[in-house]
Enzyme design. Structure first.
Site, PDB file in Angstrom:
ATOM      1  N   GLY A  12       0.834  -1.212   0.000  1.00  0.00           N
ATOM      2  CA  GLY A  12       0.000   0.000   0.000  1.00  0.00           C
ATOM      3  C   GLY A  12       0.862   1.253   0.000  1.00  0.00           C
ATOM      4  N   GLY A  15      -0.418   5.002  -1.090  1.00  0.00           N
ATOM      5  CA  GLY A  15      -1.482   5.687  -0.368  1.00  0.00           C
ATOM      6  C   GLY A  15      -0.978   6.915   0.382  1.00  0.00           C
ATOM      7  CD  GLN A  16      -3.530  10.875   4.467  1.00  0.00           C
ATOM      8  OE1 GLN A  16      -4.232   9.991   4.948  1.00  0.00           O
ATOM      9  NE2 GLN A  16      -3.569  12.114   4.904  1.00  0.00           N
ATOM     10  CG  ASP A  38      -0.630   0.802  -3.902  1.00  0.00           C
ATOM     11  OD1 ASP A  38      -0.477   1.502  -2.886  1.00  0.00           O
ATOM     12  OD2 ASP A  38      -1.757   0.546  -4.379  1.00  0.00           O
ATOM     13  CB  ILE A  39      -3.737  -2.655  -5.650  1.00  0.00           C
ATOM     14  CG1 ILE A  39      -4.594  -3.700  -6.336  1.00  0.00           C
ATOM     15  CG2 ILE A  39      -4.358  -1.270  -5.733  1.00  0.00           C
ATOM     16  CD1 ILE A  39      -5.872  -4.017  -5.582  1.00  0.00           C
ATOM     17  NE  ARG A  40      -5.395   1.768  -8.731  1.00  0.00           N
ATOM     18  CZ  ARG A  40      -6.026   1.789  -7.550  1.00  0.00           C
ATOM     19  NH1 ARG A  40      -5.582   2.555  -6.581  1.00  0.00           N
ATOM     20  NH2 ARG A  40      -7.092   1.057  -7.327  1.00  0.00           N
ATOM     21  CG  ASP A  56      -5.280  -7.885  -4.785  1.00  0.00           C
ATOM     22  OD1 ASP A  56      -5.469  -7.744  -3.555  1.00  0.00           O
ATOM     23  OD2 ASP A  56      -6.192  -8.159  -5.583  1.00  0.00           O
ATOM     24  CE1 TYR A 146      -9.884   1.434   8.182  1.00  0.00           C
ATOM     25  CE2 TYR A 146     -10.648   3.239   9.556  1.00  0.00           C
ATOM     26  CZ  TYR A 146      -9.613   2.562   8.944  1.00  0.00           C
ATOM     27  OH  TYR A 146      -8.331   3.014   9.079  1.00  0.00           O
TER      28      TYR A 146
HETATM   29  N1  SER Z   1      -8.646   8.457   8.707  1.00  0.00           N
HETATM   30  C1  SER Z   1      -9.417   7.262   8.909  1.00  0.00           C
HETATM   31  C2  SER Z   1     -10.790   7.423   8.375  1.00  0.00           C
HETATM   32  O1  SER Z   1     -11.289   8.523   8.406  1.00  0.00           O
HETATM   33  C3  SER Z   1      -9.475   6.925  10.369  1.00  0.00           C
HETATM   34  O2  SER Z   1      -8.467   6.002  10.655  1.00  0.00           O
HETATM   35  O3  SER Z   1     -11.373   6.464   7.977  1.00  0.00           O
END
Ligand code: SER
Length: 326
Positions: A12, A15-16, A38-40, A56, A146
């Site tokens: 990953g 990502g951010q 990463d996946i892409r 992936d 999540y």
């Molecule tokens: N930044 C995350 C979210 O907003 C929280 O871990 O889902």
């Protein structure tokens, strides 16, 4: 647990958090020793400057192939489906956040990995948890998909530490604010978007209410915390995968006031959407005393210092015509 951390795989990495973690890890351990995946594919030079592999996380054999290819001994798993996207795609959220984690844990056993870093989130908490200064060890009954996956992930990782003797560590990130890469699908994303819009348009429409208080952290602290936990002595840790982590707690209104100190003409209006309910189920502030005691965590950035730095970095990119990197 006898191996050293010498060959690192970041899953990953685009990502951010991953994009900035890669830079910090390559600086610290040498570019040749840190593999991004990463996946892409990515065109970000920070990623492409070193080895990169498509992975992936739900594909265990591909993960095994890359671990074998580079003789990986340490994994940072930054792949996750966050809270807002998770509500829209609960099954994908489960697949990536649970089956993906399970794949990494089994690779840790099969390849005798030295260490795995498996981040968690403030999303593990729910409406039944104390909302102010939420303790490390408290009721975890999240109401977002999540959050459900993150609680299960924490418990699963702790179980694997006890049952199989692998070294897995994780920390509960608050909302992360960053200038390099935009976040992807979380409830705290407003706290990054607001800075881009302040630069571009001097106005922003926020998807949370003005007074919704959430724990936040600036990216340099987030990266340092992640690496410091990874490097802590195993024997000094009583917890493993569920460290609360905090810096400052703020509302959208607080960020607006901080931005106004630089741009007095900045305005913000509020149109709360489905993310408001997620935000209201999370803590307003976090007690991270356990991280401070067990591995010496200490934050450095606050709202004002972060705001000054964000606006300086984004203003510079804006004047060069490349505010958005992608
Ligand atoms: N930044 C995350 C979210 O907003 C929280 O871990 O889902």
């Amino acid at each position: 647990m006898s191996r050293k951390m010498e060959k690192i795989l970041v899953i990953g990495a685009c990502g951010q958090i991953g994009t900035e973690l890669i830079v910090a890890l390559r600086e610290k351990y040498g570019a040749a020793n840190v593999i991004a995946s990463d996946i892409r594919k990515s065109s970000d030079p920070n990623i492409t400057d070193g080895a990169f592999e498509i992975i992936d996380i739900t594909d265990k054999s591909r993960l095994e192939e890359v671990i074998r290819k580079y003789d990986i001994d340490t994994i940072y798993n930054m792949a996750a489906v966050l809270s807002a996207v998770g509500e829209k795609n609960p099954l994908v959220c489960w697949d990536v956040n649970m089956n993906g984690v399970l794949n990494v844990l089994h690779c840790a056993i099969d390849f005798n990995l030295a260490r795995v870093i498996m981040p968690s989130s403030i999303a593990v908490f729910g409406p039944d948890s104390p909302r102010i200064n939420t303790p490390n060890d408290t009721i975890l009954r999240p109401t977002s998909m999540y959050g459900v996956t993150k609680v299960c992930g924490e418990r699963l990782c702790d179980y694997y530490v006890e049952r199989f003797g692998i070294d897995v560590r994780g920390l509960r990130y608050p909302g992360i604010i960053s200038a390099e890469t935009l976040p992807g699908g979380g409830t705290t994303d407003y706290a990054v978007e607001i800075f881009y819009k302040a630069i571009e348009e001097r106005k922003y429409t926020c998807f949370l209410k003005e007074d919704t208080r959430l724990p936040m952290m600036y990216m340099p602290d987030c990266i340092r915390a992640t690496i410091e936990l990874a490097e802590a002595e195993f024997d000094s840790l009583k917890h493993h995968n569920d460290f609360n982590l905090a810096a400052f707690s703020i509302t959208p209104g607080d960020i607006v006031s901080a931005i106004k100190k630089h741009f007095p003409d900045f305005t913000c209006d509020y149109k709360p959407d489905y993310r408001q309910q997620i935000a209201e189920s999370w803590p307003e502030s976090i007690d991270d005393g356990t991280a401070r005691t067990e591995w010496g965590w200490n934050h450095e950035w606050d709202l004002d210092s972060m705001t000054g730095d964000m606006l300086a970095k984004l203003s510079k990119r804006y004047s060069e015509g490349k505010l958005y990197k992608k």
